[in-house]
Design an enzyme around this catalytic site. Sequence first.
Site, PDB file in Angstrom:
ATOM      1  CB  THR A  33      -0.897  -0.025   1.258  1.00 59.55           C
ATOM      2  OG1 THR A  33      -1.786  -1.134   1.140  1.00 59.55           O
ATOM      3  CG2 THR A  33      -1.724   1.249   1.396  1.00 59.55           C
ATOM      4  CB  THR A  36       6.520   3.368  -3.692  1.00 57.01           C
ATOM      5  OG1 THR A  36       6.815   4.576  -3.000  1.00 57.01           O
ATOM      6  CG2 THR A  36       7.690   2.983  -4.572  1.00 57.01           C
ATOM      7  N   GLY A  90       6.054  -0.704  -0.268  1.00 60.12           N
ATOM      8  CA  GLY A  90       6.879   0.464   0.015  1.00 60.12           C
ATOM      9  C   GLY A  90       7.304   0.487   1.472  1.00 60.12           C
ATOM     10  CG  ASP A  92       6.356   5.169   6.054  1.00 62.49           C
ATOM     11  OD1 ASP A  92       5.899   5.871   5.133  1.00 62.49           O
ATOM     12  OD2 ASP A  92       5.678   4.312   6.644  1.00 62.49           O
ATOM     13  N   GLY A 104       2.966   4.556   7.342  1.00 66.54           N
ATOM     14  CA  GLY A 104       2.630   5.945   7.034  1.00 66.54           C
ATOM     15  C   GLY A 104       1.255   6.057   6.396  1.00 66.54           C
ATOM     16  CD  GLU A 111       1.560  -1.632   4.382  1.00 69.12           C
ATOM     17  OE1 GLU A 111       1.319  -0.926   3.407  1.00 69.12           O
ATOM     18  OE2 GLU A 111       2.174  -1.217   5.380  1.00 69.12           O
ATOM     19  CE  LYS A 129       9.435   7.109   1.321  1.00 66.56           C
ATOM     20  NZ  LYS A 129       8.657   6.197   0.548  1.00 66.56           N
TER      21      LYS A 129
HETATM   22  O1  LIG Z   1       3.661   1.534   4.950  1.00 59.92           O
HETATM   23  C1  LIG Z   1       3.006   2.040   4.086  1.00 59.92           C
HETATM   24  C2  LIG Z   1       1.536   2.146   4.148  1.00 59.92           C
HETATM   25  O2  LIG Z   1       1.055   1.688   5.379  1.00 59.92           O
HETATM   26  C3  LIG Z   1       3.672   2.595   2.860  1.00 59.92           C
HETATM   27  O3  LIG Z   1       4.315   1.559   2.221  1.00 59.92           O
HETATM   28  C4  LIG Z   1       4.633   3.651   3.270  1.00 59.92           C
HETATM   29  O4  LIG Z   1       3.918   4.655   3.980  1.00 59.92           O
HETATM   30  C5  LIG Z   1       5.348   4.268   2.066  1.00 59.92           C
HETATM   31  O5  LIG Z   1       4.422   4.987   1.300  1.00 59.92           O
HETATM   32  P1  LIG Z   1       4.862   5.768  -0.008  1.00 59.92           P
HETATM   33  O6  LIG Z   1       5.309   4.755  -1.013  1.00 59.92           O
HETATM   34  O7  LIG Z   1       3.613   6.506  -0.418  1.00 59.92           O
HETATM   35  O8  LIG Z   1       5.971   6.715   0.388  1.00 59.92           O
END
Ligand SMILES: O=C(CO)[C@H](O)[C@H](O)COP(=O)(O)O
Length: 260
Positions: A33, A36, A90, A92, A104, A111, A129
């Site tokens: 989710t 990315t 993805g 954070d 995030g 996940e 990241k």
């Molecule tokens: O852990 C997550 C969602 O719960 C996402 O993978 C994480 O927040 C990264 O998001 P993005 O790819 O929008 O930076």
Amino acid sequence: MSAELSPIEKAKFVAAKRASDMVENGMKVGLGTGSTAAWMVRCLGERVRQEGLKIKGVPTSTRTADLAREVGIEVIALDEAGWLDLTIDGADEFDAELNLIKGGGGAHLQEKIVASASDRMVVIADPAKEVAHLGAFPLPVEVIPFGWKTTRKLVEEMLEGMDVLGRDVTIRMNGAMPFVTDEGNHILDLHLLRIGNPRQLALVLNQVPGVVENGLFIDICDTVVIGHGDGRVELRDVAAGSVQQDSMEFAESENLFKDV
Ligand SMILES: O=C(CO)[C@H](O)[C@H](O)COP(=O)(O)O
């Protein structure tokens, strides 16, 4: 796509594209989710349409499930799949040992379950990241709504004994109301600034009554694919107990950008 894509979106895209090429016919794939991961879902949808790739996807949120269906990926539940070949998601933050902060987007509970039920977890990320120490990004902790203020107090007390630099704990909001996850829970964001011992913190946090799951992913991620805005991709792999590095030019990256 596109000339209008910012360097950061290009970086996310090339990481997602590289990881989506790891998916093979017949695989059961965990679909992460976030922005990315959304690129990765679109890339897989493109392969389903163009190559007739046959996969079953297990989404980690309703958002991802909706997108996966929209791009033509067959969606199944985790319990139907049983075990997955690969999860791509993805993050954070990731550190040198490929430990992660996730959540995030508020989806880290599903996940973590999905990634833990997979032969391999591949994280896709832009260079921002990567961190020397986890913790600058607030650590998400999913808590049940019942007595969440008491749970927050218990978490704050627990943090007194932990090797962290900051100890502020806030409830994630959605407008005037606490944010609600797909599981109907709330999220506490822990502003720790620097986490000295992520492994210990991950274990201790989950012992606080009311906590469902924290966003520390310890020893779960096998590979990080880091995309760059100029089309380069770096791979970090946990192999034989250490992290190996690899780097490559993404062939015809400009054409790939145009394809999406
Ligand atoms: O852990 C997550 C969602 O719960 C996402 O993978 C994480 O927040 C990264 O998001 P993005 O790819 O929008 O930076």
